[in-house]
Design an enzyme around this catalytic site. Structure first.
Site, PDB file in Angstrom:
ATOM      1  N   HIS A 360      25.523  54.966 -45.241  1.00 32.06           N
ATOM      2  CA  HIS A 360      24.928  53.676 -44.850  1.00 32.06           C
ATOM      3  C   HIS A 360      23.647  53.892 -44.074  1.00 32.06           C
ATOM      4  O   HIS A 360      23.338  54.987 -43.621  1.00 32.06           O
ATOM      5  CB  HIS A 360      25.932  52.783 -44.139  1.00 32.06           C
ATOM      6  N   ASP A 370      24.490  57.891 -35.978  1.00 29.70           N
ATOM      7  CA  ASP A 370      25.223  56.951 -36.823  1.00 29.70           C
ATOM      8  C   ASP A 370      24.302  55.834 -37.269  1.00 29.70           C
ATOM      9  O   ASP A 370      24.053  54.916 -36.502  1.00 29.70           O
ATOM     10  CB  ASP A 370      26.416  56.398 -36.034  1.00 29.70           C
ATOM     11  N   GLU A 407      26.976  48.288 -43.191  1.00 28.84           N
ATOM     12  CA  GLU A 407      28.254  48.982 -43.007  1.00 28.84           C
ATOM     13  C   GLU A 407      28.824  48.634 -41.653  1.00 28.84           C
ATOM     14  O   GLU A 407      30.017  48.441 -41.476  1.00 28.84           O
ATOM     15  CB  GLU A 407      28.047  50.506 -43.113  1.00 28.84           C
ATOM     16  N   GLU A 408      27.920  48.533 -40.663  1.00 32.51           N
ATOM     17  CA  GLU A 408      28.384  48.339 -39.292  1.00 32.51           C
ATOM     18  C   GLU A 408      29.143  47.026 -39.114  1.00 32.51           C
ATOM     19  O   GLU A 408      30.025  46.921 -38.282  1.00 32.51           O
ATOM     20  CB  GLU A 408      27.203  48.406 -38.313  1.00 32.51           C
ATOM     21  N   ASP A 435      28.548  59.617 -43.155  1.00 33.12           N
ATOM     22  CA  ASP A 435      28.188  58.492 -42.281  1.00 33.12           C
ATOM     23  C   ASP A 435      27.537  59.124 -41.068  1.00 33.12           C
ATOM     24  O   ASP A 435      26.307  59.248 -41.006  1.00 33.12           O
ATOM     25  CB  ASP A 435      29.458  57.705 -41.946  1.00 33.12           C
ATOM     26  N   HIS A 538      26.955  53.898 -30.848  1.00 33.66           N
ATOM     27  CA  HIS A 538      26.672  52.449 -30.926  1.00 33.66           C
ATOM     28  C   HIS A 538      25.957  51.887 -29.692  1.00 33.66           C
ATOM     29  O   HIS A 538      26.033  50.698 -29.418  1.00 33.66           O
ATOM     30  CB  HIS A 538      27.956  51.649 -31.195  1.00 33.66           C
TER      31      HIS A 538
HETATM   32 ZN   LIG Z   1      28.192  54.564 -39.301  1.00 26.93          ZN
END
Ligand SMILES: [Zn+2]
Length: 719
Positions: A360, A370, A407-408, A435, A538
């Protein structure tokens, strides 16, 4: 290299951009033989040509470009990254298109949390902006306020209860303490399970809303130095993330089972208030800086001692009216465009059998680890395969690269694409996912059992930056107890340790884009990554500066991942016969059943009949062993055998799906209803045992036995 102050950061940034890959790479000697090939020598030659191309320096440049701006799904900056990826796909000679979908996403409109004590004195007001000394990326005005994707839009006030990780077992302990969360706000910590599960369980217990915070015991100072002095989570950093009820279904909440194409009429969309994977209560994430004053003053009984986190006071469970929390989480929901980038290389022979590989591209903020470490590595894979194409090589099976969006928010871009192409994907040879491509030096992988030896084999060919092969270092790191860490718990207490004694390849749970492929339609899938201490998941600090300081200063692990990902694709596209090991698959299912039998006995469950399923699993093992003899010496037209091998995984798909969650159709691996990330193996049976429901367990056992017999029959009919 680990540096402990930011004065040195500038130097690292300079070094990183000036240095190139290791000058003289020692490539391990390729194996003489490989499963699925009559003669491996020609493939080993192609592999060597391919592996010479991916460059660490170029991977670093992709990463820098992709993470130059925050690029949340649907934003202009997200579209810019789609165009960058499309350009690189085209340069490599891929038949490239940007595919748009229209999907329901929320953006935070007004997020506020305040807490007061019984006398009305304010204890905290947040969220506090994420900030550390000297991070070069944190002040960009395009950074979105920390929030939870799929949170309900609401404004609630109430007494507050601490519920540890928010698992069903945690609520049982609250019951024992006579604490109810009904009509209250629950505060839980990140970790152990998927955050959507925390909200799902809180909603089932009648909570008004949920605050999810990052405890320093889980990814903060208890685990190591805080960024910018180390890799772990600083006080103000917040973990964003979706709280969609992913174990119910993945993808756009308004279109379960169908693709959200731009022309889909609204009449075919499920209204949000009827969507089964959409929370009904609000949730919002907090840093431990903001959560600490709530937890410190919460009152009530002492928490169970294993609920104690890393903050410097004794944790209590609350529920006594000592703290009132006002949670205002106003969301703006609308349909947004998202963009997958698809690049194809047509196969020469089995062109209907796609080998799909994807990663992603959208990030909550910058997403250096990420997911753009994965994207940067994938672009160097594509670079290498493009160079083979230019030399005249063509794959036997069709190769499809996917750069997934959104995707998130709930695996949306991959799920919509899978839902748009169910027929074509019936023949897909494999889906390879990446990922979190690189968060550190420790390689790890998960896959269906049929692909476990395949993944191990190819890692023998790829050099590790630490010397030797990726396989060698993988073995060392597992022996030393490292390996896959970070957000995903690997493995499942319901599974036995792997039945073979080699390095452990984990089981596929959920939390990334392989879910629609394997669990919705049965494409054999695998997921790879390289992990390390990573506490900024994140948050705004998962950015390029953090990456070069902590994860991979010279991008040699990006290069490694590009090579591993490329060999997965090349071998699956060119093998003489599909290299699936069904003998191992059968053995693993036998071990899952043995473990389930023990669990049923331990819980005192009566009248569960394992006999038929156990016999069927044994039959699959035997059929797998018989077919292996043919796979070991491929000769002549192998297409009919390939078809049978591929149909065996499809036989493990049960069209009506799991009880309560029909979108999940795989009978061996799905995310647990109450775990989310971690796989529950033979989920129908094991969740029947969890629910102490013998009738349901026996029904699921019969469904499983039928499917296993069918899978064995398919293999037995192979000529
Ligand atoms: Zn991810």
């Amino acid at each position: 290299m680990r540096l402990s102050n930011l004065a040195a950061l500038a130097t690292v940034l300079l070094l990183a951009s000036a240095s190139s890959s290791i000058a003289q790479t020692q490539f391990p000697t390729p194996p003489q033989k490989a499963f699925g090939y009559a003669d491996f020598a020609p493939q080993a030659k192609i592999d060597a040509e391919f592996m010479a191309v991916p460059e660490a320096k170029l991977a670093g440049e992709h990463l820098k470009t992709l993470t130059a701006a925050p690029h949340i799904a649907g934003s202009k900056e997200d579209h810019d990254t789609a165009e960058y990826v499309a350009k690189k796909f085209k340069e490599a000679g891929l038949d490239t298109e940007i595919v748009e979908y229209r999907v329901l996403l929320n953006r935070p409109k007004d997020i506020k949390v305040t807490a007061t004590d019984a006398s009305g004195k304010q204890l905290m007001s947040g969220p506090t902006p994420e900030h550390v000394d000297n991070d070069p990326f944190q002040d960009d005005p395009r950074v979105t306020t920390a929030f939870n994707g799929s949170s309900a839009s609401a404004d609630v006030t109430g007494d507050v209860v601490y519920a540890n990780y928010g698992s069903p077992a945690d609520y049982k302990k609250l019951d024992d303490l006579h604490i109810s969360v009904k009509g209250k706000i629950v505060i839980v910590r990140y970790g152990e399970n998927f955050r959507g599960v925390k909200v799902y369980v809180a909603q089932q217990h009648g909570a008004l809303g949920v605050i999810i915070y990052s405890d320093p015991a889980d990814d903060g100072y208890v685990k190591g130095d805080k960024y910018p002095h180390g890799p772990m989570r600083p006080d103000s950093a917040v973990q964003r993330g979706a709280v969609q009820y992913l174990p119910i279904y993945a993808g756009d909440t308004t279109t379960p089972g169908i693709a959200s194409t731009p022309d889909l009429p609204d009449s075919q969309r499920t209204p949000m208030d009827q969507a089964g994977n959409q929370p009904k209560i609000p949730a919002t994430p907090l840093s431990y800086k903001d959560a600490a004053p709530i937890l410190e003053n919460i009152g009530g009984p002492d928490s169970p001692r294993d609920w104690q986190g890393g903050l410097p006071f004794t944790y209590h469970v609350g529920g006594a009216g000592a703290v009132t929390v006002h949670l205002r989480a106003i969301q703006e929901y609308k349909l947004w465009p998202i963009w997958d980038v698809i690049g194809k290389i047509p196969g020469t022979d089995e062109k209907d059998n796609w080998v799909v590989a994807g990663n992603h591209r959208d990030a909550w903020v910058y997403g250096a680890v990420d997911p753009n470490s994965g994207t940067a590595a994938m672009l160097e894979t594509v670079h290498g395969i493009g160079s083979l194409l230019k030399s005249g090589w063509k794959p036997k099976r069709t190769i499809v690269f996917g750069s997934w969006d959104a995707e998130e928010y709930g695996l949306i871009g991959s799920t919509e694409w899978v839902e748009q192409h169910p027929q074509e994907l019936q023949h897909a040879a494999a889906y390879f996912n990446m990922d979190v491509g690189v968060a550190g030096p420790d390689f790890g992988a998960s896959s269906v059992p049929a692909l476990k030896p395949f993944i191990r084999d190819l890692t023998h060919e790829v050099p590790s930056p630490k010397g030797g092969s990726v396989y060698d270092q993988w073995k060392v790191s597992q022996k030393e107890g490292r390996g896959r860490g970070g957000r995903r718990s690997s493995g499942d207490s319901r599974a036995n340790a792997s039945t073979d004694e080699d390095v452990n390849v984990g089981d596929l749970g959920s939390g990334s884009d392989y879910t629609p492929f394997i669990q919705h339609i049965g494409v054999p899938s695998a997921d790879i990554g390289s992990s390390g201490p990573y506490g900024v998941y994140h948050s705004v600090f998962d950015n390029y500066a953090w990456f070069v300081m902590n994860a991979d200063p010279t991008f040699v692990y990006l290069q490694q991942q590009a090579r591993v990902f490329g060999l997965e694709v090349l071998h699956m596209a060119d093998a003489d016969v599909l290299p699936y090991d069904y003998e191992l698959y059968g053995k693993e299912i036998q071990s899952y059943l043995a473990k389930a039998r023990d669990r049923a006995k331990d819980t005192g469950m009566q009248n569960v009949n394992f006999t038929a399923a156990e016999a069927a699993a044994k039959r699959l093992t035997q059929a797998g062993a018989a077919v292996k003899a043919k796979q070991l010496a491929p000769a002549g037209d192998m297409r009919p055998l390939d078809e049978k091998l591929r149909a065996t995984e499809t036989a493990l798909i049960y069209e009506p799906g799991l009880p309560h969650r029909p979108w999940f159709k795989h009978l061996i691996f799905d995310p647990g209803e109450y775990t989310g990330y971690a796989a529950v193996v033979i989920p129908g049976v094991n969740e029947g045992i969890d629910a102490d429901d013998a009738v349901r367990t026996n029904q699921q056992m019969q469904i499983l036995a039928t499917a296993l017999n069918h899978a064995a029959e398919v293999l037995e009919s192979a000529k």
